[in-house]
Design a protein around this motif. Structure first.
Motif, PDB file in Angstrom:
ATOM      1  N   GLY A  95      -1.004  15.210  -9.991  1.00  0.00           N
ATOM      2  CA  GLY A  95      -1.658  14.354 -10.979  1.00  0.00           C
ATOM      3  C   GLY A  95      -2.529  13.267 -10.390  1.00  0.00           C
ATOM      4  O   GLY A  95      -2.871  12.291 -11.077  1.00  0.00           O
ATOM      5  N   ILE A  96      -2.907  13.406  -9.102  1.00  0.00           N
ATOM      6  CA  ILE A  96      -3.751  12.403  -8.434  1.00  0.00           C
ATOM      7  C   ILE A  96      -5.190  12.909  -8.436  1.00  0.00           C
ATOM      8  O   ILE A  96      -5.482  13.961  -7.861  1.00  0.00           O
ATOM      9  CB  ILE A  96      -3.279  12.155  -6.996  1.00  0.00           C
ATOM     10  N   SER A  97      -6.080  12.181  -9.073  1.00  0.00           N
ATOM     11  CA  SER A  97      -7.478  12.593  -9.189  1.00  0.00           C
ATOM     12  C   SER A  97      -8.257  12.187  -7.935  1.00  0.00           C
ATOM     13  O   SER A  97      -7.747  11.470  -7.064  1.00  0.00           O
ATOM     14  CB  SER A  97      -8.112  11.966 -10.427  1.00  0.00           C
ATOM     15  N   LEU A  98      -9.502  12.641  -7.880  1.00  0.00           N
ATOM     16  CA  LEU A  98     -10.364  12.288  -6.751  1.00  0.00           C
ATOM     17  C   LEU A  98     -10.635  10.793  -6.716  1.00  0.00           C
ATOM     18  O   LEU A  98     -10.650  10.180  -5.637  1.00  0.00           O
ATOM     19  CB  LEU A  98     -11.685  13.062  -6.842  1.00  0.00           C
ATOM     20  N   GLN A  99     -10.841  10.186  -7.912  1.00  0.00           N
ATOM     21  CA  GLN A  99     -11.088   8.741  -7.933  1.00  0.00           C
ATOM     22  C   GLN A  99      -9.893   7.965  -7.394  1.00  0.00           C
ATOM     23  O   GLN A  99     -10.057   6.974  -6.679  1.00  0.00           O
ATOM     24  CB  GLN A  99     -11.393   8.267  -9.362  1.00  0.00           C
ATOM     25  N   ARG A 100      -8.687   8.433  -7.746  1.00  0.00           N
ATOM     26  CA  ARG A 100      -7.485   7.747  -7.248  1.00  0.00           C
ATOM     27  C   ARG A 100      -7.348   7.909  -5.739  1.00  0.00           C
ATOM     28  O   ARG A 100      -6.965   6.972  -5.037  1.00  0.00           O
ATOM     29  CB  ARG A 100      -6.251   8.332  -7.958  1.00  0.00           C
ATOM     30  N   ALA A 101      -7.694   9.069  -5.216  1.00  0.00           N
ATOM     31  CA  ALA A 101      -7.609   9.293  -3.776  1.00  0.00           C
ATOM     32  C   ALA A 101      -8.640   8.465  -3.025  1.00  0.00           C
ATOM     33  O   ALA A 101      -8.418   8.071  -1.872  1.00  0.00           O
ATOM     34  CB  ALA A 101      -7.791  10.773  -3.475  1.00  0.00           C
ATOM     35  N   MET A 102      -9.770   8.180  -3.671  1.00  0.00           N
ATOM     36  CA  MET A 102     -10.844   7.432  -3.019  1.00  0.00           C
ATOM     37  C   MET A 102     -10.681   5.925  -3.157  1.00  0.00           C
ATOM     38  O   MET A 102     -11.464   5.173  -2.575  1.00  0.00           O
ATOM     39  CB  MET A 102     -12.204   7.842  -3.619  1.00  0.00           C
TER      40      MET A 102
ATOM     41  N   GLU B 262      -4.886  19.907   0.904  1.00  0.00           N
ATOM     42  CA  GLU B 262      -4.226  18.639   0.613  1.00  0.00           C
ATOM     43  C   GLU B 262      -4.703  18.079  -0.722  1.00  0.00           C
ATOM     44  O   GLU B 262      -3.927  17.434  -1.439  1.00  0.00           O
ATOM     45  CB  GLU B 262      -4.495  17.653   1.745  1.00  0.00           C
ATOM     46  N   PHE B 263      -5.972  18.312  -1.045  1.00  0.00           N
ATOM     47  CA  PHE B 263      -6.449  17.887  -2.358  1.00  0.00           C
ATOM     48  C   PHE B 263      -5.793  18.683  -3.472  1.00  0.00           C
ATOM     49  O   PHE B 263      -5.523  18.151  -4.558  1.00  0.00           O
ATOM     50  CB  PHE B 263      -7.973  18.049  -2.444  1.00  0.00           C
ATOM     51  N   ALA B 264      -5.554  19.954  -3.212  1.00  0.00           N
ATOM     52  CA  ALA B 264      -4.870  20.769  -4.219  1.00  0.00           C
ATOM     53  C   ALA B 264      -3.476  20.223  -4.484  1.00  0.00           C
ATOM     54  O   ALA B 264      -3.024  20.166  -5.647  1.00  0.00           O
ATOM     55  CB  ALA B 264      -4.803  22.222  -3.743  1.00  0.00           C
ATOM     56  N   ALA B 265      -2.785  19.780  -3.423  1.00  0.00           N
ATOM     57  CA  ALA B 265      -1.455  19.196  -3.603  1.00  0.00           C
ATOM     58  C   ALA B 265      -1.543  17.876  -4.362  1.00  0.00           C
ATOM     59  O   ALA B 265      -0.693  17.569  -5.206  1.00  0.00           O
ATOM     60  CB  ALA B 265      -0.801  18.986  -2.248  1.00  0.00           C
ATOM     61  N   MET B 266      -2.581  17.077  -4.057  1.00  0.00           N
ATOM     62  CA  MET B 266      -2.755  15.811  -4.772  1.00  0.00           C
ATOM     63  C   MET B 266      -3.018  16.051  -6.252  1.00  0.00           C
ATOM     64  O   MET B 266      -2.449  15.372  -7.130  1.00  0.00           O
ATOM     65  CB  MET B 266      -3.927  15.022  -4.166  1.00  0.00           C
ATOM     66  N   LYS B 267      -3.884  17.033  -6.545  1.00  0.00           N
ATOM     67  CA  LYS B 267      -4.217  17.299  -7.951  1.00  0.00           C
ATOM     68  C   LYS B 267      -3.021  17.858  -8.706  1.00  0.00           C
ATOM     69  O   LYS B 267      -2.824  17.563  -9.885  1.00  0.00           O
ATOM     70  CB  LYS B 267      -5.394  18.273  -8.018  1.00  0.00           C
TER      71      LYS B 267
ATOM     72  N   MET C 248       0.848  -1.193   0.000  1.00  0.00           N
ATOM     73  CA  MET C 248       0.000   0.000   0.000  1.00  0.00           C
ATOM     74  C   MET C 248       0.885   1.245   0.000  1.00  0.00           C
ATOM     75  O   MET C 248       1.830   1.354   0.792  1.00  0.00           O
ATOM     76  CB  MET C 248      -0.913   0.012   1.232  1.00  0.00           C
ATOM     77  N   LYS C 249       0.560   2.183  -0.863  1.00  0.00           N
ATOM     78  CA  LYS C 249       1.349   3.392  -0.954  1.00  0.00           C
ATOM     79  C   LYS C 249       1.084   4.301   0.240  1.00  0.00           C
ATOM     80  O   LYS C 249       0.085   4.179   0.950  1.00  0.00           O
ATOM     81  CB  LYS C 249       1.026   4.117  -2.252  1.00  0.00           C
ATOM     82  N   ILE C 250       2.025   5.226   0.437  1.00  0.00           N
ATOM     83  CA  ILE C 250       1.944   6.117   1.595  1.00  0.00           C
ATOM     84  C   ILE C 250       0.665   6.941   1.554  1.00  0.00           C
ATOM     85  O   ILE C 250      -0.009   7.135   2.583  1.00  0.00           O
ATOM     86  CB  ILE C 250       3.189   7.027   1.646  1.00  0.00           C
ATOM     87  N   LEU C 251       0.307   7.436   0.359  1.00  0.00           N
ATOM     88  CA  LEU C 251      -0.892   8.257   0.230  1.00  0.00           C
ATOM     89  C   LEU C 251      -2.150   7.467   0.597  1.00  0.00           C
ATOM     90  O   LEU C 251      -3.008   7.959   1.343  1.00  0.00           O
ATOM     91  CB  LEU C 251      -1.008   8.807  -1.191  1.00  0.00           C
ATOM     92  N   ASP C 252      -2.245   6.239   0.080  1.00  0.00           N
ATOM     93  CA  ASP C 252      -3.415   5.404   0.395  1.00  0.00           C
ATOM     94  C   ASP C 252      -3.486   5.114   1.890  1.00  0.00           C
ATOM     95  O   ASP C 252      -4.569   5.148   2.498  1.00  0.00           O
ATOM     96  CB  ASP C 252      -3.350   4.094  -0.386  1.00  0.00           C
ATOM     97  N   ARG C 253      -2.337   4.837   2.486  1.00  0.00           N
ATOM     98  CA  ARG C 253      -2.316   4.549   3.909  1.00  0.00           C
ATOM     99  C   ARG C 253      -2.708   5.770   4.724  1.00  0.00           C
ATOM    100  O   ARG C 253      -3.433   5.661   5.722  1.00  0.00           O
ATOM    101  CB  ARG C 253      -0.927   4.058   4.310  1.00  0.00           C
ATOM    102  N   TYR C 254      -2.253   6.935   4.290  1.00  0.00           N
ATOM    103  CA  TYR C 254      -2.579   8.169   5.007  1.00  0.00           C
ATOM    104  C   TYR C 254      -4.080   8.468   4.928  1.00  0.00           C
ATOM    105  O   TYR C 254      -4.729   8.773   5.942  1.00  0.00           O
ATOM    106  CB  TYR C 254      -1.787   9.336   4.418  1.00  0.00           C
ATOM    107  N   ILE C 255      -4.652   8.373   3.737  1.00  0.00           N
ATOM    108  CA  ILE C 255      -6.095   8.644   3.567  1.00  0.00           C
ATOM    109  C   ILE C 255      -6.920   7.629   4.336  1.00  0.00           C
ATOM    110  O   ILE C 255      -7.887   7.982   5.037  1.00  0.00           O
ATOM    111  CB  ILE C 255      -6.466   8.630   2.078  1.00  0.00           C
ATOM    112  N   LEU C 256      -6.551   6.348   4.253  1.00  0.00           N
ATOM    113  CA  LEU C 256      -7.313   5.301   4.920  1.00  0.00           C
ATOM    114  C   LEU C 256      -7.234   5.447   6.439  1.00  0.00           C
ATOM    115  O   LEU C 256      -8.248   5.316   7.141  1.00  0.00           O
ATOM    116  CB  LEU C 256      -6.788   3.926   4.495  1.00  0.00           C
ATOM    117  N   THR C 257      -6.041   5.743   6.951  1.00  0.00           N
ATOM    118  CA  THR C 257      -5.881   5.899   8.402  1.00  0.00           C
ATOM    119  C   THR C 257      -6.688   7.084   8.916  1.00  0.00           C
ATOM    120  O   THR C 257      -7.362   7.001   9.955  1.00  0.00           O
ATOM    121  CB  THR C 257      -4.394   6.095   8.748  1.00  0.00           C
ATOM    122  N   THR C 258      -6.635   8.200   8.175  1.00  0.00           N
ATOM    123  CA  THR C 258      -7.388   9.386   8.587  1.00  0.00           C
ATOM    124  C   THR C 258      -8.885   9.106   8.601  1.00  0.00           C
ATOM    125  O   THR C 258      -9.598   9.486   9.546  1.00  0.00           O
ATOM    126  CB  THR C 258      -7.094  10.557   7.638  1.00  0.00           C
TER     127      THR C 258
END
Length: 491
Positions: free
Chosen positions: A93-100, A85-90, A1-11
């Protein structure tokens, strides 16, 4: 699991567990207030009360879980948007679907767990809760007698000076006032040194055994008696033991208690519901066919029997050559026709009365079948509602760009109230045979599904964010103007 996925899931999980715990406690506390009358003043053990709440709490899951997912989604994605944080993700190049993506997998697993819970755990808990509640209700009349004051038990007022025993069944210095049939006068008084309360399991009769007492009853003289109006005769008797049977059925006449005890559909799993529904539908179809056949047979046989009484020759002729009932009546004389029509009118009224009773019986069976269908579909609705609330809450949080418990709570409550109202309305309508049970149970999800699609589309395309901000800004400015005007008027 990538760091971003782990961070979003943990939060999200941290927020979800916190919200779930708070809402679960609130809903269980609300249940305590609902049943406080059944728990208070009965000298119940702490263990019994804990078991009562423990068996009651699983039925709150279908309400708490979707609301928790909705509120946690709005808060989590609102925090991400508010803190850019979403602005940094976008920008990366990380979309909302990828973050979800990681959260979607978690919500799917949560939906599966919720389905298992409402299918296996909740029915068993509901069964234990109903039986425990019935036991507590059964002890209600005995525990309702408070020492030192008069207590009303139907047409009996009872007062005791002291209660002893593990269940308070032994009474000391008992005084009873028994009301007359009219319910306005106390013409019978019983006093006893000791008493004992006894009741059998499953019985609605409470036995009150009285020892070493006296019985007093006013005697109303007849109008023809010679007793002086200043003298009021009465009857008196002493006893060593006297037993009074008190009917407790009135204590079980609560509509809510009847509904819960009779609604056994909530105590079944999907497999049990499917088997029960198949049996109920078979019985229902057989009863409808039987009622129809009996009605047709009853109508024809009654007409033929009346013709037999009036003109046996025509009936004998019909045995040789089959003819219609209309032809049999046509062959009769006018007086015989009038006699038959009068009898037929009376028979029609009898048949109509029987038909109305059959319709009520069939309608009750339809309601029972609908209730089982509703319980069956609701198990799937609870699982799907978790997905639905996530796809409403996550994009809505990205749109409003507000975290915390302020604005997200307002939106979550409004959406959930709408969902719960439509769900309750659909269930009631389906149970009364107004609409199909499938549509009644899925109505709330079908109404809110377009909302989830629209929010997800706008949040994905970055549409609606500015317009939503403009709406919020306009609302704030409106209230500021009103507040400033009031300040100027006060000055």
């Amino acid at each position: 699991m990538k760091i971003l996925d782990r961070y979003i899931l943990t939060t999200f999980i941290k927020t979800f567990l916190s919200v779930f715990a708070i809402l679960y406690f609130i809903f269980v506390l609300q249940g305590v207030w609902v049943f406080i009358a059944e728990l208070a003043g009965k000298d119940l053990d702490v263990l019994i009360i804990v078991k009562f709440l423990f068996f009651y709490s699983p039925k709150m899951i279908p309400m708490v879980l979707p609301l928790s997912v909705l509120l946690a989604s709005i808060m989590t994605f609102g925090d991400f948007s508010e803190n850019y944080e979403f602005a940094a993700m976008k920008s990366a190049g990380i979309s909302l679907q990828r973050a979800m993506r990681s959260l979607i997998i978690f919500i799917v697993l949560l939906s599966g767990i919720s389905f298992w819970f409402v299918n296996d755990v909740a029915p068993k808990s509901e069964f234990k809760f109903v039986n425990l509640r019935r036991d507590i209700i059964h002890t209600k009349p005995a525990m309702a007698i408070t020492a030192g004051q008069f207590n009303d038990l139907g047409n009996i007022n009872i007062k005791v000076d002291e209660k002893t025993g593990d269940r308070g069944q032994f009474l000391k210095n008992v005084t009873l006032h028994i009301k007359s049939n009219s319910g306005f006068e106390n013409k019978t008084v019983i006093k006893a040194e000791n008493g004992e309360l006894a009741t059998d399991d499953g019985s609605s009769i409470l036995q009150l055994h009285l020892f070493n007492g006296n019985y007093y009853e006013d005697v109303s003289p007849s109008s023809n008696s010679n007793v002086s109006s200043n003298k009021l005769p009465f009857a008196k008797a002493s006893f060593d033991k006297y037993t009074i049977n008190i009917d407790l059925s009135q204590f079980y006449n609560s509509d809510e208690a009847k509904e819960e005890i009779s609604n056994t559909a909530s105590m079944m799993s999907v497999k049990q519901l499917q088997y029960t529904i198949d049996s109920l539908e078979t019985s229902f179809n057989n009863e409808v066919k039987s009622n129809f056949d009996n009605l047709a047979l009853r109508v024809n046989s009654q007409i033929v029997n009346q013709i037999k009484k009036t003109d046996k020759e025509i009936v004998d002729e019909a045995k040789v050559k089959p003819i219609e009932i209309e032809e049999l009546v046509h062959e009769l004389s006018r007086n015989k026709k009038i006699q038959i029509y009068k009898i037929a009118s009376s028979n029609v009224e009898s048949i109509m009365f029987s038909t109305q009773n059959n319709e009520l019986s069939i309608f009750d069976k339809e309601k029972s079948i609908n209730r089982h269908y509703i319980s069956l579909y609701e198990k799937f609705v609870v699982a799907f509602s978790c997905l639905l609330m996530f796809f409403i809450g996550a994009p809505l949080g990205a749109i409003i760009r507000k975290g915390g418990l302020g604005l997200p709570m307002v939106f979550a409550v409004l959406i959930f109230i709408t969902y719960h109202f439509i769900n309750t309305f659909g269930r009631k309508l389906a149970q009364e045979n107004g609409i199909e049970p499938f549509l009644g149970t899925w109505l709330s999800t079908l109404v809110l599904l377009p909302l989830a699609i629209v929010f997800t589309y706008k949040a994905t395309k970055d549409r609606g964010i500015n317009s939503f901000d403009n709406i919020l800004y306009s609302v704030k400015e409106f209230f500021k103007k009103i507040f400033n005007k009031k300040q100027q008027q006060n000055v």
